[in-house]
Design a protein around this motif. Structure first.
Motif, PDB file in Angstrom:
ATOM      1  N   LYS A  52     -13.259 -18.039  -8.151  1.00 39.43           N
ATOM      2  CA  LYS A  52     -14.124 -18.053  -6.949  1.00 39.43           C
ATOM      3  C   LYS A  52     -15.391 -17.380  -7.126  1.00 39.43           C
ATOM      4  N   LEU A  53     -15.775 -17.162  -8.592  1.00 38.15           N
ATOM      5  CA  LEU A  53     -17.147 -16.549  -8.815  1.00 38.15           C
ATOM      6  C   LEU A  53     -17.847 -17.693  -9.758  1.00 38.15           C
ATOM      7  N   SER A  54     -19.164 -17.429  -9.829  1.00 39.32           N
ATOM      8  CA  SER A  54     -19.979 -18.434 -10.436  1.00 39.32           C
ATOM      9  C   SER A  54     -19.480 -18.335 -12.135  1.00 39.32           C
ATOM     10  N   ASP A  55     -19.638 -19.460 -12.866  1.00 41.28           N
ATOM     11  CA  ASP A  55     -19.514 -19.570 -14.097  1.00 41.28           C
ATOM     12  C   ASP A  55     -20.697 -19.322 -15.167  1.00 41.28           C
ATOM     13  N   ASN A  56     -20.405 -18.800 -16.449  1.00 46.92           N
ATOM     14  CA  ASN A  56     -21.407 -18.737 -17.377  1.00 46.92           C
ATOM     15  C   ASN A  56     -22.322 -17.453 -17.018  1.00 46.92           C
ATOM     16  N   GLN A  57     -21.988 -16.647 -16.745  1.00 48.39           N
ATOM     17  CA  GLN A  57     -22.719 -15.265 -16.220  1.00 48.39           C
ATOM     18  C   GLN A  57     -21.825 -14.025 -16.684  1.00 48.39           C
ATOM     19  N   VAL A  58     -22.405 -13.014 -16.738  1.00 50.88           N
ATOM     20  CA  VAL A  58     -21.866 -11.536 -16.993  1.00 50.88           C
ATOM     21  C   VAL A  58     -21.639 -10.893 -15.849  1.00 50.88           C
ATOM     22  N   LEU A  59     -20.546 -10.529 -15.351  1.00 53.32           N
ATOM     23  CA  LEU A  59     -20.303  -9.821 -14.057  1.00 53.32           C
ATOM     24  C   LEU A  59     -19.413  -8.432 -14.229  1.00 53.32           C
ATOM     25  N   ILE A  60     -19.956  -7.448 -13.452  1.00 52.61           N
ATOM     26  CA  ILE A  60     -19.307  -6.015 -13.515  1.00 52.61           C
ATOM     27  C   ILE A  60     -18.323  -6.146 -12.121  1.00 52.61           C
ATOM     28  N   ILE A  61     -17.248  -5.896 -12.249  1.00 55.87           N
ATOM     29  CA  ILE A  61     -16.312  -5.743 -11.217  1.00 55.87           C
ATOM     30  C   ILE A  61     -15.793  -4.341 -10.805  1.00 55.87           C
ATOM     31  N   LYS A  62     -16.319  -3.643  -9.772  1.00 61.47           N
ATOM     32  CA  LYS A  62     -15.905  -2.371  -9.463  1.00 61.47           C
ATOM     33  C   LYS A  62     -14.816  -2.383  -8.453  1.00 61.47           C
ATOM     34  N   VAL A  63     -13.366  -1.595  -9.004  1.00 66.45           N
ATOM     35  CA  VAL A  63     -12.146  -1.729  -7.967  1.00 66.45           C
ATOM     36  C   VAL A  63     -11.980  -0.367  -7.985  1.00 66.45           C
ATOM     37  N   THR A  64     -11.855   0.018  -6.464  1.00 66.06           N
ATOM     38  CA  THR A  64     -11.602   1.353  -5.747  1.00 66.06           C
ATOM     39  C   THR A  64     -10.251   1.252  -5.058  1.00 66.06           C
ATOM     40  N   LEU A  65      -9.399   2.058  -5.546  1.00 59.75           N
ATOM     41  CA  LEU A  65      -8.206   2.224  -5.005  1.00 59.75           C
ATOM     42  C   LEU A  65      -7.978   3.897  -4.866  1.00 59.75           C
ATOM     43  N   ASP A  66      -7.936   4.169  -3.519  1.00 60.70           N
ATOM     44  CA  ASP A  66      -7.772   5.787  -2.809  1.00 60.70           C
ATOM     45  C   ASP A  66      -9.013   6.068  -3.616  1.00 60.70           C
ATOM     46  N   ASN A  67      -8.794   7.371  -4.467  1.00 57.76           N
ATOM     47  CA  ASN A  67      -9.758   7.890  -5.127  1.00 57.76           C
ATOM     48  C   ASN A  67      -9.964   7.405  -6.444  1.00 57.76           C
ATOM     49  N   LYS A  68      -9.616   6.390  -7.059  1.00 60.98           N
ATOM     50  CA  LYS A  68      -9.886   5.915  -8.365  1.00 60.98           C
ATOM     51  C   LYS A  68     -10.605   4.591  -8.429  1.00 60.98           C
ATOM     52  N   THR A  69     -11.362   4.658  -9.466  1.00 57.90           N
ATOM     53  CA  THR A  69     -12.167   3.641  -9.441  1.00 57.90           C
ATOM     54  C   THR A  69     -12.039   2.999 -10.898  1.00 57.90           C
ATOM     55  N   SER A  70     -12.024   1.645 -11.097  1.00 60.08           N
ATOM     56  CA  SER A  70     -11.915   1.132 -12.330  1.00 60.08           C
ATOM     57  C   SER A  70     -13.175   0.104 -12.383  1.00 60.08           C
ATOM     58  N   ILE A  71     -14.078   0.044 -13.476  1.00 61.95           N
ATOM     59  CA  ILE A  71     -14.970  -0.878 -14.016  1.00 61.95           C
ATOM     60  C   ILE A  71     -14.776  -2.011 -14.872  1.00 61.95           C
ATOM     61  N   ILE A  72     -14.910  -3.036 -14.614  1.00 63.06           N
ATOM     62  CA  ILE A  72     -14.475  -4.238 -15.559  1.00 63.06           C
ATOM     63  C   ILE A  72     -15.644  -4.980 -15.700  1.00 63.06           C
ATOM     64  N   LYS A  73     -15.989  -5.423 -16.966  1.00 65.44           N
ATOM     65  CA  LYS A  73     -16.986  -6.275 -17.379  1.00 65.44           C
ATOM     66  C   LYS A  73     -16.445  -7.588 -17.546  1.00 65.44           C
ATOM     67  N   ILE A  74     -16.827  -8.540 -16.988  1.00 64.34           N
ATOM     68  CA  ILE A  74     -16.460  -9.926 -17.274  1.00 64.34           C
ATOM     69  C   ILE A  74     -17.302 -11.012 -17.802  1.00 64.34           C
ATOM     70  N   PHE A  75     -17.059 -11.646 -18.630  1.00 63.47           N
ATOM     71  CA  PHE A  75     -17.942 -13.098 -19.233  1.00 63.47           C
ATOM     72  C   PHE A  75     -17.182 -13.987 -18.735  1.00 63.47           C
ATOM     73  N   ASN A  76     -17.556 -14.600 -17.273  1.00 61.68           N
ATOM     74  CA  ASN A  76     -16.940 -15.329 -16.545  1.00 61.68           C
ATOM     75  C   ASN A  76     -17.227 -16.901 -17.056  1.00 61.68           C
TER      76      ASN A  76
END
Length: 220
Positions: free
Chosen positions: A196-220
């Motif tokens: 669902k995301l655009s191809d050929n770019q670097v993206l940062i995905i921040k996921v927040t669950l309750d009081n926890k946060t995870s940061i993901i770096k994707i080369f889509n």
């Protein structure tokens, strides 16, 4: 005549109480990997006066900055290492200069990923009625085959182009590009499909669950 003098005096008084500078942005986003150390960027400061003046920066709050990081500050008057909350220094802001003054922050990462924000106040110590708060947000990841190496204790998992919450609970997914713009923000969902995301770019995905946060770096 007295009325005119009174108005002039009021105008001068208001000018002296007004702000003496402005900034290009109030926040900066620095996205790096752990091998790009020191990570650094800047916020520009512009004079609103016709004469040179002295300003002061002060570190007011660090949010989730890993203890392994060493924060640096270069105000183009002096450079400072191991900056701690409460540290401050004065710097010169020249009027009518060809280039803006840069407040350059850096972080020596020491191989440690993290997501932290450093807050600073900038103000004229002779006119402290106006204070500008600026922030530098660091998103630092370790990458393996285009994806951050998820720890075993992470609440996320990666399966065939889908980033999902392991136990199926709903979380907030925010997708950010390298310019710091939010391009997608979903609340109350348990997965994100990369298709669902655009191809050929670097993206940062921040996921927040309750009081926890995870940061993901994707080369889509």
């Amino acid at each position: 005549m007295r009325k005119a003098l009174f108005l002039i005096a009021c105008f001068v008084g208001f000018q002296s109480l007004g702000q003496t500078f402005h900034v290009s942005d109030t926040s900066a986003l620095i996205v790096k990997t752990t091998n790009q150390s020191p990570a650094h960027w800047y916020i520009e400061v512009f004079s609103d006066l016709s004469v040179d003046t002295s300003l002061r920066w002060k570190a007011t709050h660090f949010d989730n900055v890993p203890v392994e990081w060493e924060i640096l500050m270069d105000d183009q008057t002096n450079s400072y290492s191991n900056v701690q909350v409460g540290d401050s220094a004065d710097f010169e802001l020249l009027a009518n200069q060809a280039f803006a003054k840069k407040l350059i922050i850096g972080a020596v990462l020491n191989g440690t990923p993290g997501h932290g924000i450093c807050y600073f106040d900038v103000y004229d110590p002779e006119n402290p009625s106006f204070v500008q708060t600026i922030s530098y947000e660091f998103i630092v990841t370790s990458t393996v085959n285009g994806l951050i190496d998820l720890n075993e204790d992470s609440f996320l998992e990666w399966k065939t182009g889908i980033l999902k919450v392991k136990d199926g609970r709903e979380a907030e997914f925010e997708v950010i590009d390298l310019a710091g713009r939010t391009i997608l923000k979903n609340k109350l969902t348990n997965q994100l499909e990369m298709s669902k995301l655009s191809d050929n770019q670097v993206l940062i995905i921040k996921v927040t669950l309750d009081n926890k946060t995870s940061i993901i770096k994707i080369f889509n």
